[in-house]
Design a protein around this motif. Structure first.
Motif, short mmCIF file in Angstrom:
data_model
loop_
_atom_site.label_atom_id
_atom_site.label_comp_id
_atom_site.label_asym_id
_atom_site.label_seq_id
_atom_site.Cartn_x
_atom_site.Cartn_y
_atom_site.Cartn_z
N GLU A 105 -2.11 0.21 -11.20
CA GLU A 105 -1.32 -0.62 -9.93
C GLU A 105 0.41 -1.46 -10.97
OE1 GLU A 105 -3.87 -2.25 -6.48
OE2 GLU A 105 -3.45 -3.72 -8.36
N LEU A 109 4.23 -0.53 -11.07
CA LEU A 109 5.05 -1.51 -10.95
C LEU A 109 6.01 -2.10 -12.24
CD1 LEU A 109 5.62 -3.91 -8.88
CD2 LEU A 109 3.87 -5.01 -9.78
N LYS A 143 1.19 4.44 -7.86
CA LYS A 143 0.83 2.38 -8.00
C LYS A 143 -0.34 2.78 -6.72
CE LYS A 143 1.99 -1.68 -7.20
NZ LYS A 143 1.35 -2.25 -5.27
N ASN A 147 -3.82 1.47 -6.21
CA ASN A 147 -4.27 0.90 -4.99
C ASN A 147 -5.79 1.17 -4.47
OD1 ASN A 147 -2.11 -0.98 -5.22
ND2 ASN A 147 -1.34 -0.35 -3.47
#
Length: 430
Positions: A105, A109, A143, A147
């Motif tokens: 994640e 990002l 990502k 998650n």
């Protein structure tokens, strides 16, 4: 004739924290550099005092919305150290899997949404989609795979609720985890392709003689276990952290600065880990590094995006291997009895070493808490980077200097750099 130039960044807007930057130069030499953090402190260490030891993972997770797992894991390790506990290997592997999810994640990002626009000279990732939409979409897919891991093991994507001292509240079903394999494999392909693309970026020329500090495990790439080492000869047990590192208050910042006693500022994070544990990477990550010609030592902070990219492939690959070897059943946690004690824990958050120390009273309540996050450990080094960049910044046009200063800060940490365009920079006295 003496020439004085001042670069002022009045506000670092839309970041996790409030700060400013001030650089004063005389005749091209930086005499004063201040990365000032003026956000009021949140006093988590005080908040923890008097709370039950089992509350620490959930309370500390609220320190950071980007890396709550790191705070939960460091808290768990410190509490288990204080209680003299050893968790079973199956629980330790699931913890690594959860940590993989957080790294996926966070790295995705930072690389795609926060850092890549700097290299491509776009105001934001949204603006970048006009020319590089497929790469942004790849970043979002990667990502999303991270998650899904955090949700499956943690109970939800943000601030997981399934982590506890001794293990987990609920043991995940093997079928739920196996459903993650296909998106993870797809994300690994996207990450490998994206790393080759990012390796083509134009990297500013800055080589620093850092002390690089990270956990190191005899076999695994560092996550939750190991000794604290550096490229300058440090090799200590986690319990000895406070004997070698100290935090100090500086007048221009509410955030403490950490230093290696007798040595000075140091660097934690992907660049530190990749330099100290490169040989512990799996085959997929090493092959990806070879494909772009990346090999240690690498001391250019702007190439931290490549270190993150290699680590991203490492955790995508490792997550699949853990799931494929996941035991179908097992006790979710190891029970414990509260007792007095002192415990230390250190794990590798996406952005670097995170240290916790707790002293417990006889009834298991927390009497003392010490938390040293990666950001405070890197702040003095960020200032040093800006000090080395200052002469070139002062010589650049205003727009270019602003962009380069932003990029230098964003090399380090999504918690500092959670806005793609956050500096308002003024050059005076030119």
């Amino acid at each position: 004739m003496t020439e004085t130039r001042t670069i002022k960044v009045d506000l670092l807007a839309r970041v996790e924290g409030e700060g400013s930057l001030h650089i004063t130069m005389k005749d091209g030499v930086a005499e004063d550099v201040k990365l000032a953090i003026f956000e009021p402190p949140r006093f988590f260490e005080g908040l923890l005092r008097g709370r039950a030891l089992g509350e620490a993972p959930d309370i500390t997770a609220r320190i950071c919305g980007i890396c709550p797992v790191a705070y939960q894991m460091s808290a768990c390790h410190a509490m288990e150290d204080a209680l003299g506990m050893d968790v079973p290997r199956a629980i330790a592997r699931l913890r690594r899997l959860l940590y993989c999810g957080e790294w996926i994640e966070s790295h995705a990002l930072h690389m795609f949404m926060l850092h890549a626009p700097d290299f491509l000279r776009f105001e934001s990732a949204l603006h970048m989609t006009e020319e590089h939409g497929p790469w942004v979409q790849k970043g979002l897919r990667i990502k999303k795979a991270g998650n899904a891991i955090v949700s499956a093991l943690g109970g939800r994507e943000i601030h997981p609720i399934n982590v506890r001292v001794g293990g987990f509240y609920r043991w995940p079903a093997a079928t739920d985890l196996r459903g993650l394999l296909e998106p993870l494999a797809r994300a690994q392909g996207d990450a490998e392709e994206s790393l080759r693309w990012m390796a083509s970026f134009d990297f500013p020329d800055l080589e620093r003689d850092y002390e690089l500090v990270a956990l190191q495990h005899p076999e695994d790439y560092p996550f939750c276990e190991g000794r604290i080492v550096s490229n300058k000869g440090l090799d200590i047990d986690v319990r000895d952290y406070l004997a070698h590192f100290q935090e100090e208050h500086v007048a221009h910042s509410t955030a403490l600065h950490a230093r290696h006693v007798g040595h000075g500022p140091y660097l934690v994070g992907p660049l530190a880990r990749i330099n100290t544990s490169f040989e512990r990477l799996g085959r997929a990550a090493r092959d990806a590094a070879a494909a772009i010609g990346f090999e240690p030592p690498c001391h250019n902070p702007f190439k931290s995006i490549l270190a993150r990219g290699i680590e991203l492939i490492q955790v995508l690959d490792e997550a699949q291997r853990i799931i494929e070897n996941h035991p179908p059943v097992g006790p979710a946690f190891t029970p414990y009895e509260p007792r007095a004690g002192v415990g230390h824990g250190a794990t590798e958050a996406p952005r670097g070493l995170l240290y916790h120390r707790y002293r417990l009273a006889e009834d298991g309540t927390i009497a003392e808490a010490t938390i040293v996050p990666p950001t405070s450990q890197n702040q003095a080094t960020i200032e040093d980077d800006l000090r080395h960049l200052a002469p070139s910044l002062a010589a650049m046009p205003l727009e270019d200097a602003t962009q380069r200063a932003e990029q230098a800060v964003r090399n380090y940490d999504p918690c500092i750099s959670c806005s793609t365009h956050f500096l308002k920079l003024r050059i005076e006295g030119a």
